[in-house]
Design a protein around this motif. Sequence first.
Motif, PDB file in Angstrom:
ATOM      1  N   TYR A  17     -42.518  21.606  34.242  1.00 58.10           N
ATOM      2  CA  TYR A  17     -41.570  20.498  34.331  1.00 58.10           C
ATOM      3  C   TYR A  17     -42.327  19.176  34.382  1.00 58.10           C
ATOM      4  CZ  TYR A  17     -38.417  24.250  35.868  1.00 58.10           C
ATOM      5  OH  TYR A  17     -37.685  25.404  35.954  1.00 58.10           O
ATOM      6  N   GLN A  18     -41.658  18.116  33.975  1.00 56.76           N
ATOM      7  CA  GLN A  18     -42.249  16.784  34.057  1.00 56.76           C
ATOM      8  C   GLN A  18     -42.179  16.223  35.475  1.00 56.76           C
ATOM      9  OE1 GLN A  18     -43.977  15.214  31.540  1.00 56.76           O
ATOM     10  NE2 GLN A  18     -43.720  17.255  30.647  1.00 56.76           N
ATOM     11  N   PHE A  19     -41.267  16.749  36.278  1.00 53.18           N
ATOM     12  CA  PHE A  19     -41.095  16.291  37.648  1.00 53.18           C
ATOM     13  C   PHE A  19     -41.550  17.370  38.632  1.00 53.18           C
ATOM     14  CE2 PHE A  19     -38.157  13.732  35.216  1.00 53.18           C
ATOM     15  CZ  PHE A  19     -38.252  12.472  35.797  1.00 53.18           C
ATOM     16  N   ALA A  20     -41.994  16.926  39.797  1.00 50.06           N
ATOM     17  CA  ALA A  20     -42.395  17.856  40.851  1.00 50.06           C
ATOM     18  C   ALA A  20     -41.139  18.393  41.528  1.00 50.06           C
ATOM     19  CB  ALA A  20     -43.303  17.158  41.861  1.00 50.06           C
ATOM     20  N   VAL A  21     -40.445  19.271  40.842  1.00 53.74           N
ATOM     21  CA  VAL A  21     -39.118  19.714  41.280  1.00 53.74           C
ATOM     22  C   VAL A  21     -39.158  20.438  42.623  1.00 53.74           C
ATOM     23  CG1 VAL A  21     -38.033  19.826  39.004  1.00 53.74           C
ATOM     24  CG2 VAL A  21     -39.413  21.752  39.796  1.00 53.74           C
ATOM     25  N   HIS A  22     -40.294  21.029  42.951  1.00 48.80           N
ATOM     26  CA  HIS A  22     -40.388  21.779  44.207  1.00 48.80           C
ATOM     27  C   HIS A  22     -40.419  20.866  45.426  1.00 48.80           C
ATOM     28  CE1 HIS A  22     -44.388  20.505  43.288  1.00 48.80           C
ATOM     29  NE2 HIS A  22     -44.952  21.127  44.316  1.00 48.80           N
ATOM     30  N   ASN A  23     -40.677  19.577  45.208  1.00 49.82           N
ATOM     31  CA  ASN A  23     -40.743  18.625  46.319  1.00 49.82           C
ATOM     32  C   ASN A  23     -39.484  17.776  46.464  1.00 49.82           C
ATOM     33  OD1 ASN A  23     -43.351  19.352  47.122  1.00 49.82           O
ATOM     34  ND2 ASN A  23     -44.296  17.960  45.648  1.00 49.82           N
ATOM     35  N   ALA A  52     -47.520  11.957  35.599  1.00 48.41           N
ATOM     36  CA  ALA A  52     -48.447  11.672  34.502  1.00 48.41           C
ATOM     37  C   ALA A  52     -48.794  12.940  33.731  1.00 48.41           C
ATOM     38  CB  ALA A  52     -49.708  11.020  35.054  1.00 48.41           C
ATOM     39  N   THR A  53     -48.763  14.075  34.410  1.00 52.38           N
ATOM     40  CA  THR A  53     -49.034  15.366  33.778  1.00 52.38           C
ATOM     41  C   THR A  53     -47.949  16.354  34.203  1.00 52.38           C
ATOM     42  OG1 THR A  53     -50.456  16.026  35.629  1.00 52.38           O
ATOM     43  CG2 THR A  53     -51.531  14.999  33.719  1.00 52.38           C
ATOM     44  N   PRO A  54     -47.750  17.407  33.433  1.00 52.34           N
ATOM     45  CA  PRO A  54     -46.719  18.393  33.790  1.00 52.34           C
ATOM     46  C   PRO A  54     -47.037  19.104  35.110  1.00 52.34           C
ATOM     47  CG  PRO A  54     -47.379  18.627  31.490  1.00 52.34           C
ATOM     48  CD  PRO A  54     -48.367  17.704  32.126  1.00 52.34           C
ATOM     49  N   HIS A  55     -45.997  19.641  35.702  1.00 50.77           N
ATOM     50  CA  HIS A  55     -46.116  20.457  36.911  1.00 50.77           C
ATOM     51  C   HIS A  55     -45.807  21.901  36.527  1.00 50.77           C
ATOM     52  CE1 HIS A  55     -46.238  16.877  39.557  1.00 50.77           C
ATOM     53  NE2 HIS A  55     -45.444  16.354  38.642  1.00 50.77           N
ATOM     54  N   TYR A  56     -46.670  22.817  36.938  1.00 50.79           N
ATOM     55  CA  TYR A  56     -46.563  24.212  36.508  1.00 50.79           C
ATOM     56  C   TYR A  56     -46.202  25.119  37.685  1.00 50.79           C
ATOM     57  CZ  TYR A  56     -49.108  22.306  32.510  1.00 50.79           C
ATOM     58  OH  TYR A  56     -49.487  21.546  31.437  1.00 50.79           O
ATOM     59  N   VAL A 102     -47.084  27.507  42.767  1.00 52.41           N
ATOM     60  CA  VAL A 102     -47.558  26.343  42.006  1.00 52.41           C
ATOM     61  C   VAL A 102     -48.835  26.759  41.286  1.00 52.41           C
ATOM     62  CG1 VAL A 102     -48.388  23.972  42.129  1.00 52.41           C
ATOM     63  CG2 VAL A 102     -46.567  24.737  43.666  1.00 52.41           C
ATOM     64  N   THR A 103     -48.896  26.533  39.982  1.00 55.04           N
ATOM     65  CA  THR A 103     -50.074  26.916  39.206  1.00 55.04           C
ATOM     66  C   THR A 103     -50.692  25.672  38.559  1.00 55.04           C
ATOM     67  OG1 THR A 103     -48.721  27.424  37.233  1.00 55.04           O
ATOM     68  CG2 THR A 103     -49.118  29.223  38.799  1.00 55.04           C
ATOM     69  N   ASN A 104     -51.508  25.898  37.549  1.00 55.34           N
ATOM     70  CA  ASN A 104     -52.150  24.790  36.849  1.00 55.34           C
ATOM     71  C   ASN A 104     -52.054  25.015  35.347  1.00 55.34           C
ATOM     72  OD1 ASN A 104     -54.261  26.644  36.146  1.00 55.34           O
ATOM     73  ND2 ASN A 104     -55.236  26.242  38.126  1.00 55.34           N
ATOM     74  N   ALA A 105     -52.589  24.069  34.589  1.00 56.90           N
ATOM     75  CA  ALA A 105     -52.443  24.123  33.134  1.00 56.90           C
ATOM     76  C   ALA A 105     -53.099  25.361  32.533  1.00 56.90           C
ATOM     77  CB  ALA A 105     -53.034  22.858  32.508  1.00 56.90           C
ATOM     78  N   MET A 106     -54.265  25.764  33.041  1.00 53.21           N
ATOM     79  CA  MET A 106     -54.952  26.919  32.475  1.00 53.21           C
ATOM     80  C   MET A 106     -54.193  28.218  32.772  1.00 53.21           C
ATOM     81  SD  MET A 106     -57.346  27.918  30.559  1.00 53.21           S
ATOM     82  CE  MET A 106     -58.435  26.486  30.453  1.00 53.21           C
ATOM     83  N   THR A 107     -53.704  28.350  33.990  1.00 54.54           N
ATOM     84  CA  THR A 107     -52.909  29.534  34.324  1.00 54.54           C
ATOM     85  C   THR A 107     -51.650  29.586  33.470  1.00 54.54           C
ATOM     86  OG1 THR A 107     -53.722  29.536  36.604  1.00 54.54           O
ATOM     87  CG2 THR A 107     -51.676  30.745  36.169  1.00 54.54           C
ATOM     88  N   ALA A 108     -50.995  28.424  33.317  1.00 54.14           N
ATOM     89  CA  ALA A 108     -49.787  28.369  32.496  1.00 54.14           C
ATOM     90  C   ALA A 108     -50.086  28.760  31.059  1.00 54.14           C
ATOM     91  CB  ALA A 108     -49.192  26.963  32.553  1.00 54.14           C
ATOM     92  N   LEU A 109     -51.243  28.338  30.546  1.00 54.89           N
ATOM     93  CA  LEU A 109     -51.635  28.694  29.177  1.00 54.89           C
ATOM     94  C   LEU A 109     -51.855  30.191  29.051  1.00 54.89           C
ATOM     95  CD1 LEU A 109     -52.489  28.014  26.293  1.00 54.89           C
ATOM     96  CD2 LEU A 109     -54.785  27.484  27.170  1.00 54.89           C
ATOM     97  N   LEU A 110     -52.563  30.782  29.994  1.00 57.34           N
ATOM     98  CA  LEU A 110     -52.800  32.227  29.953  1.00 57.34           C
ATOM     99  C   LEU A 110     -51.489  33.003  29.952  1.00 57.34           C
ATOM    100  CD1 LEU A 110     -55.737  32.515  32.528  1.00 57.34           C
ATOM    101  CD2 LEU A 110     -55.867  33.148  30.106  1.00 57.34           C
ATOM    102  N   LEU A 111     -50.595  32.629  30.852  1.00 55.96           N
ATOM    103  CA  LEU A 111     -49.319  33.343  30.952  1.00 55.96           C
ATOM    104  C   LEU A 111     -48.445  33.108  29.729  1.00 55.96           C
ATOM    105  CD1 LEU A 111     -48.452  32.802  34.727  1.00 55.96           C
ATOM    106  CD2 LEU A 111     -49.556  34.767  33.636  1.00 55.96           C
TER     107      LEU A 111
END
Length: 253
Positions: free
Chosen positions: A150-156, A168-172, A187-196
């Motif tokens: 998401y573009q927003f930190a929806v969990h917060n 400024a960057t996506p939230h995973y 909560v993950t990061n860009a590399m984890t999101a790419l792998l999945l």
Amino acid sequence: MSFDKIQYAFMEHIRQPKENPLPHGIEDRRMAIYRDLFFNNIEGFISSGFPVLKSLYSREDWQKLIRKFFIEHDCQSPYFLDIAAEFVNYLVNTYERAKNDPIFMIELAHYEWVELDVSICQQDESELPIGSAITSVPLFLSSTARNLSYQFAVHNISADYIPTQPGATPHYFVVYRDHEDEIQFLVTNAMTALLLSLIETTPGIDFFELCNCVLQQAPQFSEQQIHDGANSTLMTMAHKGVVVTKNEDENLY
């Protein structure tokens, strides 16, 4: 009047009682029961499914939003459990955001809906857990896991934190059902999101092919760095049940 016309008149009056007259021969006292029953059921299911989104509205504005959904959206499923998905579909495809609607309402609504989606989805019975052989089995994203960004930190987001612009960057995130059937948010990061994402779009991919795909998209990392990082990340995801295999040879895991 034909039965179809009676049904249509009944439905139109339930949806918009001020704009549509009572069906012929039915007194208002009886119709009021149906008006309240239908709307209150819809409002109740949506309110329970989207508590954070609801908390950002006054009672009057929330009722107006649900009323618009009630009037404008033709649900494609007869099941109450699908109302939340229909509401998200309405926000995405039909609804025009008003001034009092938060800019992130669609992302927040989707994030809240995913919890219900994961809680009720059927697990693929062919899925098997992975032990220590992450490099030797075909890889799949669990049918009870969702890889999200998401573009927003929806969990917060809450009544005390209402962002006015995307990050400024996506939230995973990963939302998944654990081994005790409890819903977990990670909560993950860009590399984890790419792998999945690669596993999800290429079901059955093996570890080394996966690493080669990542290397093509992230050439700033060495092959060894990607192998080490992917192995560590995927073992964590396998332990949580997010990544699974479908290999029936029990000797491989």
